[in-house]
Design an enzyme around this catalytic site. Structure first.
Site, PDB file in Angstrom:
ATOM      1  N   ASN A  53      36.707  15.528  36.852  1.00 25.33           N
ATOM      2  CA  ASN A  53      38.436  15.450  36.118  1.00 25.33           C
ATOM      3  C   ASN A  53      38.690  15.748  36.436  1.00 25.33           C
ATOM      4  O   ASN A  53      39.001  16.664  37.396  1.00 25.33           O
ATOM      5  CB  ASN A  53      37.567  16.101  34.188  1.00 25.33           C
ATOM      6  CG  ASN A  53      36.913  17.419  34.139  1.00 25.33           C
ATOM      7  OD1 ASN A  53      36.176  18.080  35.106  1.00 25.33           O
ATOM      8  ND2 ASN A  53      37.136  18.131  33.349  1.00 25.33           N
ATOM      9  N   GLU A  55      42.886  17.779  35.238  1.00 29.45           N
ATOM     10  CA  GLU A  55      43.724  17.582  34.283  1.00 29.45           C
ATOM     11  C   GLU A  55      44.812  17.853  34.516  1.00 29.45           C
ATOM     12  O   GLU A  55      45.406  17.589  36.237  1.00 29.45           O
ATOM     13  CB  GLU A  55      43.396  19.197  33.673  1.00 29.45           C
ATOM     14  CG  GLU A  55      41.864  18.211  33.099  1.00 29.45           C
ATOM     15  CD  GLU A  55      40.881  19.542  31.603  1.00 29.45           C
ATOM     16  OE1 GLU A  55      41.737  20.985  32.460  1.00 29.45           O
ATOM     17  OE2 GLU A  55      39.880  19.278  31.310  1.00 29.45           O
ATOM     18  N   CYS A  64      39.200  12.001  32.998  1.00 30.64           N
ATOM     19  CA  CYS A  64      37.931  11.945  33.421  1.00 30.64           C
ATOM     20  C   CYS A  64      36.501  12.037  34.997  1.00 30.64           C
ATOM     21  O   CYS A  64      37.738  11.251  35.507  1.00 30.64           O
ATOM     22  CB  CYS A  64      36.698  11.283  32.091  1.00 30.64           C
ATOM     23  SG  CYS A  64      37.789  11.788  30.586  1.00 30.64           S
ATOM     24  N   GLU A  66      34.292   9.938  35.335  1.00 32.53           N
ATOM     25  CA  GLU A  66      33.696   8.755  35.375  1.00 32.53           C
ATOM     26  C   GLU A  66      34.915   7.704  35.833  1.00 32.53           C
ATOM     27  O   GLU A  66      34.568   6.628  36.391  1.00 32.53           O
ATOM     28  CB  GLU A  66      33.210   8.437  33.773  1.00 32.53           C
ATOM     29  CG  GLU A  66      32.722   8.938  33.258  1.00 32.53           C
ATOM     30  CD  GLU A  66      33.085   9.894  32.310  1.00 32.53           C
ATOM     31  OE1 GLU A  66      33.800  10.619  32.791  1.00 32.53           O
ATOM     32  OE2 GLU A  66      32.058  10.427  31.660  1.00 32.53           O
ATOM     33  N   CYS A  98      34.040   9.877  26.424  1.00 35.70           N
ATOM     34  CA  CYS A  98      34.474   9.554  26.202  1.00 35.70           C
ATOM     35  C   CYS A  98      34.969   7.789  26.060  1.00 35.70           C
ATOM     36  O   CYS A  98      34.153   7.211  26.514  1.00 35.70           O
ATOM     37  CB  CYS A  98      35.935  10.185  26.435  1.00 35.70           C
ATOM     38  SG  CYS A  98      37.144   9.331  27.465  1.00 35.70           S
ATOM     39  N   CYS A 101      35.888   6.152  28.754  1.00 29.98           N
ATOM     40  CA  CYS A 101      35.591   5.509  29.687  1.00 29.98           C
ATOM     41  C   CYS A 101      34.420   4.731  30.073  1.00 29.98           C
ATOM     42  O   CYS A 101      34.239   4.099  29.950  1.00 29.98           O
ATOM     43  CB  CYS A 101      35.174   7.754  29.965  1.00 29.98           C
ATOM     44  SG  CYS A 101      35.640   8.151  30.984  1.00 29.98           S
TER      45      CYS A 101
END
Ligand code: THU
Length: 149
Positions: A53, A55, A64, A66, A98, A101
């Site tokens: 991830n 940010e 994210c 993925e 999520c 994703c």
């Protein structure tokens, strides 16, 4: 029970994918949430792309793990996937991708496997399409476009 033709048929490769998703987590850029996530994506040809991830101070821009892995693969010309493994630091719960994703994963097919891990290395196996029932996909757009012609 393992699925025929799935990655559980090649335990060494599955183990490698899971180890790589744990390793990928170490690169997480997560100053805001402190939540580390790693992903390892196996292409049909056997290459593995990892992601973490990433940010941002503008929180909504967080990416994210993925999606990082999928973008790395796609930008290198790989679009056919066999499996993705995901890790976090949670010890009691399996990491769960999520909604963004899940949608991102299904763009490249519903039939590849998703291995969701928890801290002790155990995993749950799913297919992408089971994680996103009633999904909106490219086929929906194509049907619409054909009706326009
Ligand atoms: N995150 C992922 O990277 N993957 C998931 O499957 C769930 C959430 C990240 C986004 C954010 O950086 C942090 O975890 C907390 O939401």
């Amino acid at each position: 029970m393992s699925a025929p033709g799935g990655l559980e048929d090649t335990p060494q490769l599955l183990d490698e994918l899971i180890q790589k998703c744990f390793k990928a987590k170490e690169k997480a850029y997560n100053p805001y949430s402190k939540f580390r996530v790693g992903a390892a994506l196996l292409t049909e040809g056997g290459q593995i792309f990892t992601g973490c991830n990433v940010e941002n101070a503008s929180y909504g821009l967080c990416i994210c793990a993925e999606r990082t892995a999928i973008c790395k693969a796609v930008s290198e010309g790989y679009r056919s996937f066999k499996a993705i493994a995901v890790s976090s630091d949670m010890t009691e719960k399996f990491i769960s991708p999520c909604g963004n994703c899940r949608q991102f994963m299904i763009e490249f097919g519903g039939d590849y496997e998703v291995f969701l891990t928890k801290g002790d290395g155990s995993y749950q196996r799913h297919l992408v399409r089971d994680l996103l029932p009633h999904s909106f996909e490219s086929g929906d757009l194509i049907e619409f476009q054909q009706k326009q012609q």
